[in-house]
Design a protein around this motif. Structure first.
Motif, PDB file in Angstrom:
ATOM      1  N   GLY A 177       0.814  -1.224   0.000  1.00  0.00           N
ATOM      2  CA  GLY A 177       0.000   0.000   0.000  1.00  0.00           C
ATOM      3  C   GLY A 177       0.842   1.267   0.000  1.00  0.00           C
ATOM      4  N   MET A 195       2.702   1.785  -3.355  1.00  0.00           N
ATOM      5  CA  MET A 195       1.801   2.254  -4.400  1.00  0.00           C
ATOM      6  C   MET A 195       1.363   3.700  -4.160  1.00  0.00           C
ATOM      7  SD  MET A 195       1.690   0.127  -6.686  1.00  0.00           S
ATOM      8  CE  MET A 195       1.868  -1.584  -7.140  1.00  0.00           C
ATOM      9  N   TYR A 196       1.246   4.066  -2.900  1.00  0.00           N
ATOM     10  CA  TYR A 196       0.917   5.466  -2.619  1.00  0.00           C
ATOM     11  C   TYR A 196       2.050   6.382  -3.069  1.00  0.00           C
ATOM     12  CZ  TYR A 196       1.143   9.804  -0.052  1.00  0.00           C
ATOM     13  OH  TYR A 196       1.311  11.135   0.270  1.00  0.00           O
ATOM     14  N   GLY A 254       0.398   7.987  -5.948  1.00  0.00           N
ATOM     15  CA  GLY A 254      -0.219   9.080  -5.210  1.00  0.00           C
ATOM     16  C   GLY A 254       0.677  10.287  -5.007  1.00  0.00           C
ATOM     17  N   HIS A 305      -9.607  -3.997  -8.231  1.00  0.00           N
ATOM     18  CA  HIS A 305      -8.339  -3.398  -7.828  1.00  0.00           C
ATOM     19  C   HIS A 305      -7.167  -4.105  -8.501  1.00  0.00           C
ATOM     20  CE1 HIS A 305      -5.563  -1.288  -5.122  1.00  0.00           C
ATOM     21  NE2 HIS A 305      -4.931  -2.449  -4.962  1.00  0.00           N
ATOM     22  N   THR A 313      -5.717   3.712  -5.613  1.00  0.00           N
ATOM     23  CA  THR A 313      -5.233   3.936  -4.248  1.00  0.00           C
ATOM     24  C   THR A 313      -6.403   4.016  -3.276  1.00  0.00           C
ATOM     25  OG1 THR A 313      -3.296   5.130  -5.084  1.00  0.00           O
ATOM     26  CG2 THR A 313      -3.878   5.454  -2.768  1.00  0.00           C
ATOM     27  N   TYR A 314      -7.436   4.768  -3.643  1.00  0.00           N
ATOM     28  CA  TYR A 314      -8.638   4.817  -2.805  1.00  0.00           C
ATOM     29  C   TYR A 314      -9.277   3.428  -2.700  1.00  0.00           C
ATOM     30  CZ  TYR A 314      -8.787   9.921  -2.473  1.00  0.00           C
ATOM     31  OH  TYR A 314      -8.510  11.241  -2.172  1.00  0.00           O
TER      32      TYR A 314
END
Length: 235
Positions: free
Chosen positions: A18, A21-22, A26, A88, A140-141
């Motif tokens: 996570g 990937m952020y 992001g 996802h 991401t969300y």
């Protein structure tokens, strides 16, 4: 939903996945887009050093984001394997393909400036970069939502809010850079080179009118004559 296992090792891999990937989708990829926009704005300075700095920042942020994305995908495969049971995951595979095409085409397929091929390449490069950022943000969300479903006791509301504020700020900066030329047009002083020409023209017209109303010497003598000379002789 993928077949998730609630072990500590699995949790550690998912947390790693996570955050990686952020940082890629992001943070670094949107930052790379901002640096590219700054590079376009800095071209009006005609300073190659400034343009080169923003180009390098764009290049480094995109390269680092791609590297972190690669590690993040590996960390996801390590526990979940290759699966397409969730949106996802399917969207992640599509992003994987788009990002690699985007990166490889930037290094290997970029035509020289001043050609139609370069224009087509630029449009494709921009579309792939923008779409990967938008889809990556959505994913991401989506990943945050999956985390809350797998670990219901750990709500990530504060993380959602912080991520949304960050994206809003970066989006505002991107839009402001897009409107930078319009802003300069609003504050730029108007050209004053026309005003002296108008004043000079008015001055010449005034001189012309003044000369028109100036009396001829004969007229001046005529008005200076004794008024008695205009009287009629006595009868």
């Amino acid at each position: 939903m993928p077949n998730l296992r609630g072990t500590e090792d699995f949790r550690g891999y998912i947390v790693l996945h996570g955050w990686l990937m952020y940082f890629s989708f992001g943070l670094l990829f949107p930052a790379g887009a901002l640096f590219a926009r700054f590079m376009q704005v800095s071209r009006r300075t005609k300073n190659p050093n400034i343009i080169s700095k923003f180009y390098k920042l764009h290049l480094y942020s995109e390269a680092l984001g791609t590297f972190l994305m690669f590690i993040g995908v590996i960390s996801g495969f390590a526990q979940l394997g290759i699966s397409t049971t969730h949106t996802h995951q399917r969207l992640g595979y599509a992003l994987w393909i788009i990002i690699w095409i985007h990166v490889l085409s930037a290094f290997l397929l970029r035509p020289g400036l001043g050609s139609l091929q370069r224009g087509i390449w630029y449009v494709a490069h921009w579309l792939m970069g923008t779409s990967s950022i938008l889809l990556g943000i959505y994913n991401t969300y989506s990943g945050i939502g999956i985390w809350e479903k797998v670990f219901p006791k750990q709500r990530l509301l504060s993380l959602n809010i912080a991520f949304s504020v960050q994206l809003a700020f970066m989006g505002l900066v991107y839009y402001a850079l897009d409107r930078y030329d319009t802003f300069l047009l609003q504050i730029k002083k108007r050209e004053t080179s026309v005003a002296p020409k108008v004043d000079e023209m008015d001055h010449k017209m005034f001189e012309m009118d003044h000369k028109m109303f100036q009396m001829d010497p004969m007229d001046q003598k005529f008005f200076q004559m004794d008024p008695k000379s205009f009287q009629m002789g006595a009868a």
